[in-house]
Design a protein around this motif. Structure first.
Motif, PDB file in Angstrom:
ATOM      1  N   SER A  69       4.589 -11.204   1.753  1.00  0.00           N
ATOM      2  CA  SER A  69       5.557 -10.163   1.380  1.00  0.00           C
ATOM      3  C   SER A  69       4.919  -8.782   1.214  1.00  0.00           C
ATOM      4  CB  SER A  69       6.262 -10.551   0.070  1.00  0.00           C
ATOM      5  OG  SER A  69       5.312 -10.672  -0.982  1.00  0.00           O
ATOM      6  N   LEU A  70       3.596  -8.707   1.094  1.00  0.00           N
ATOM      7  CA  LEU A  70       2.933  -7.424   0.826  1.00  0.00           C
ATOM      8  C   LEU A  70       3.229  -6.378   1.900  1.00  0.00           C
ATOM      9  CD1 LEU A  70       1.325  -9.319  -1.172  1.00  0.00           C
ATOM     10  CD2 LEU A  70      -0.619  -7.818  -0.767  1.00  0.00           C
ATOM     11  N   LYS A  71       3.346  -6.828   3.136  1.00  0.00           N
ATOM     12  CA  LYS A  71       3.535  -5.901   4.251  1.00  0.00           C
ATOM     13  C   LYS A  71       4.901  -5.209   4.213  1.00  0.00           C
ATOM     14  CE  LYS A  71       5.235  -9.361   7.581  1.00  0.00           C
ATOM     15  NZ  LYS A  71       5.464 -10.440   6.577  1.00  0.00           N
ATOM     16  N   ASP A  72       5.844  -5.753   3.439  1.00  0.00           N
ATOM     17  CA  ASP A  72       7.208  -5.215   3.403  1.00  0.00           C
ATOM     18  C   ASP A  72       7.426  -4.182   2.300  1.00  0.00           C
ATOM     19  OD1 ASP A  72       7.952  -6.953   5.493  1.00  0.00           O
ATOM     20  OD2 ASP A  72       8.259  -8.591   4.060  1.00  0.00           O
ATOM     21  N   PRO A  80      -4.298  -8.653 -12.532  1.00  0.00           N
ATOM     22  CA  PRO A  80      -5.745  -8.885 -12.470  1.00  0.00           C
ATOM     23  C   PRO A  80      -6.153 -10.313 -12.115  1.00  0.00           C
ATOM     24  CG  PRO A  80      -5.023  -8.512 -14.737  1.00  0.00           C
ATOM     25  CD  PRO A  80      -3.875  -8.173 -13.863  1.00  0.00           C
ATOM     26  N   GLY A  81      -5.274 -11.288 -12.378  1.00  0.00           N
ATOM     27  CA  GLY A  81      -5.654 -12.677 -12.128  1.00  0.00           C
ATOM     28  C   GLY A  81      -5.715 -13.074 -10.665  1.00  0.00           C
ATOM     29  N   ILE A  82      -5.195 -12.242  -9.773  1.00  0.00           N
ATOM     30  CA  ILE A  82      -5.199 -12.563  -8.338  1.00  0.00           C
ATOM     31  C   ILE A  82      -6.412 -11.914  -7.685  1.00  0.00           C
ATOM     32  CG2 ILE A  82      -3.913 -12.371  -6.164  1.00  0.00           C
ATOM     33  CD1 ILE A  82      -1.350 -12.259  -7.867  1.00  0.00           C
ATOM     34  N   ILE A  89      -4.388  -8.769   0.641  1.00  0.00           N
ATOM     35  CA  ILE A  89      -4.686  -7.807  -0.426  1.00  0.00           C
ATOM     36  C   ILE A  89      -5.678  -6.758   0.066  1.00  0.00           C
ATOM     37  CG2 ILE A  89      -5.728  -7.542  -2.727  1.00  0.00           C
ATOM     38  CD1 ILE A  89      -4.493 -10.269  -3.440  1.00  0.00           C
ATOM     39  N   ARG A  90      -6.668  -7.207   0.833  1.00  0.00           N
ATOM     40  CA  ARG A  90      -7.637  -6.265   1.425  1.00  0.00           C
ATOM     41  C   ARG A  90      -6.926  -5.266   2.348  1.00  0.00           C
ATOM     42  NH1 ARG A  90     -12.460  -6.299  -1.345  1.00  0.00           N
ATOM     43  NH2 ARG A  90     -13.341  -8.384  -1.491  1.00  0.00           N
ATOM     44  N   GLU A  91      -5.967  -5.754   3.096  1.00  0.00           N
ATOM     45  CA  GLU A  91      -5.228  -4.880   4.022  1.00  0.00           C
ATOM     46  C   GLU A  91      -4.392  -3.850   3.242  1.00  0.00           C
ATOM     47  OE1 GLU A  91      -2.997  -7.498   6.525  1.00  0.00           O
ATOM     48  OE2 GLU A  91      -4.752  -8.087   7.731  1.00  0.00           O
ATOM     49  N   ALA A  92      -3.745  -4.293   2.174  1.00  0.00           N
ATOM     50  CA  ALA A  92      -2.958  -3.386   1.344  1.00  0.00           C
ATOM     51  C   ALA A  92      -3.856  -2.328   0.709  1.00  0.00           C
ATOM     52  CB  ALA A  92      -2.226  -4.178   0.255  1.00  0.00           C
ATOM     53  N   GLN A  93      -5.057  -2.727   0.358  1.00  0.00           N
ATOM     54  CA  GLN A  93      -6.030  -1.799  -0.215  1.00  0.00           C
ATOM     55  C   GLN A  93      -6.432  -0.731   0.809  1.00  0.00           C
ATOM     56  OE1 GLN A  93      -9.738  -3.611  -1.412  1.00  0.00           O
ATOM     57  NE2 GLN A  93     -10.052  -2.139  -3.063  1.00  0.00           N
TER      58      GLN A  93
END
Length: 438
Positions: A69-72, A80-82, A89-93
């Motif tokens: 879902s991050l891409k949307d 912090p727990g993830i 997550i690296r791509e979103a960063q």
């Protein structure tokens, strides 16, 4: 990330729906009710916890594919727990759309932040600094990793306020700002189930001072080589602190609560903060003498059937348990430990147990199994393996001589058998009192 920047985003995803994730959603939905919000979490049961939230445009992304879902979304507020090692997550960063509650707070809080980190003792030090400043009538609040989400304090804070922020390595990881006063307690290998290497964990910890200037302060444990290494690169005004208790005459203190003998580093760091802020002598004295220690940290449960019981459930790594063993010294007879593995080195813990006065070992999986094989045959122990705290406490009463002590200090995470270390410690105390009164 500034609130003005968040205002420009149309779709905001809350990644991870624990305590911090819920707080982030509540805060952002109140301030930006017109936005489309999403919640992404591997645990499908969290939807039940979110059904009562009054968020108009809320979408759920739950289960094993939650990271897709991050891409949307235009903005991702990561809990912090993830871990960061997931590809999504690296791509979103890389795309610049990843933030966190800690980053939002640091970018928008108007007052001064006092940040506390380290591998052990963060919560005690955070609470102690807070109690000192509160008693001295500073405008102050605390939160962060001490299980108090922080975003609502943005409405409260002004340029004259202080916020004492307990910062885990996870919260520090992607931070691009450092606090005005940084407190760096002892560092040792930790969370190697989360980080690829200890070096990466150390890098995250260094963020507490990486962005400080000459106008800021770094209080650090100068007896710890990792803290020394981080301090060498800091631009801040440096104050090195040791475990030797500083002279308390300057503060008018003749006798301190006994537990401070064990928490001398924490007390010395808190007093260094008090000195920087020119806190009043009599008020500091009052705060220290009235200080109530947090539960689950060398907590004295009581004396039952002439046996002392100590709850140290917050010790989730070997070094913390080594510290606890040292504190109890010769009175320690029975040690209860073991839990979920974090891939931490156990060699020093094994050596400490072999040299200690411990005669009885009660072990929980997973780490208890590995410790069993490392200790078996090297010294005459009574060894007991279990998955139930009730059985562990019952056995402890049976084998511990009168006048001796039982220490529950797991040296491991709790999540294989318990919800968290607090539940684990509460259960230990419950069964101690149950069998103690039988």
């Amino acid at each position: 990330m500034k609130l003005e920047e968040i205002k420009k985003k149309k779709k905001i995803l809350i990644l991870g729906f624990g305590m911090e994730g819920k707080d982030s959603l509540n805060f952002l939905a109140k301030n930006f009710p017109e936005k489309i919000f999403g919640v992404a979490d591997i645990n499908e049961k969290v939807r039940r916890e979110g059904e009562n939230l009054k968020v108009k445009n809320l979408r759920w992304h739950l289960g094993k594919d939650y990271l897709k879902s991050l891409k949307d979304y235009d903005l991702v507020v990561k809990s912090p727990g993830i871990p960061f090692f997931f590809k999504e997550i690296r791509e979103a960063q890389k795309e610049g759309k990843l933030t966190s509650q800690t980053e939002i707070f640091f970018d928008n809080f108007q007052g001064k932040i006092i940040g506390v980190t380290g591998s052990k003792g963060k919560s005690t030090t955070t609470k102690l600094i807070y109690e000192i400043l509160k008693t001295c009538q500073f405008k102050v609040k605390m939160g962060g990793n001490i299980k108090k989400p922080v975003l609502d304090c943005l409405r409260w804070g002004d340029k004259n306020s202080f916020f004492v922020y307990e910062l885990s390595s996870h919260q520090l990881y992607n931070l691009k700002k450092s606090p005005h006063v940084a407190v760096l307690l002892d560092i040792f290998p930790e969370h190697l189930d989360y980080y690829k290497t200890f070096k990466e964990y150390l890098w995250a910890k260094a963020n507490i001072t990486r962005y400080q200037t000459k106008e800021d302060y770094l209080i650090f444990s100068k007896e710890n080589r990792f803290c020394q290494k981080i301090a060498q690169k800091s631009l801040a005004k440096k104050i090195g602190v040791t475990k030797k208790l500083v002279s308390l005459k300057d503060w008018g203190i003749k006798k301190i609560p006994p537990l401070f003998r064990f928490y001398s580093l924490n007390l010395n760091c808190a007093l260094a903060v008090a000195k920087i802020l020119a806190a009043k002598r009599e008020k500091v004295k009052k705060a220290i003498l009235n200080f109530k220690f947090l539960p689950h940290r060398l907590e004295f449960v009581g004396k039952f059937k002439s046996i002392e019981f100590y709850n140290d459930s917050a010790s989730t790594n070997p070094e913390a348990t080594i510290f606890a063993i040292d504190c109890l010294e010769r009175k320690l007879s029975t040690l209860i430990l073991g839990g979920l593995s974090k891939r931490l080195e156990e060699k020093r813990l094994v050596e400490k147990i072999l040299k200690s006065s411990v005669k009885n070992l009660i072990l929980f999986p997973e780490t208890g199994i590995s410790l069993f094989f490392k200790l078996f045959g090297k010294k005459k122990f009574r060894l007991f393996l279990t998955t139930k705290l009730k059985e562990a406490v019952e056995f402890a009463f049976e084998v511990t001589p009168k006048g001796k002590a039982v220490l529950f200090s797991p040296a491991a995470a709790s999540f294989n058998l318990f919800q968290n270390f607090q539940e684990r410690g509460d259960q230990f105390k419950k069964w101690v009192k149950f069998y103690g009164r039988k």
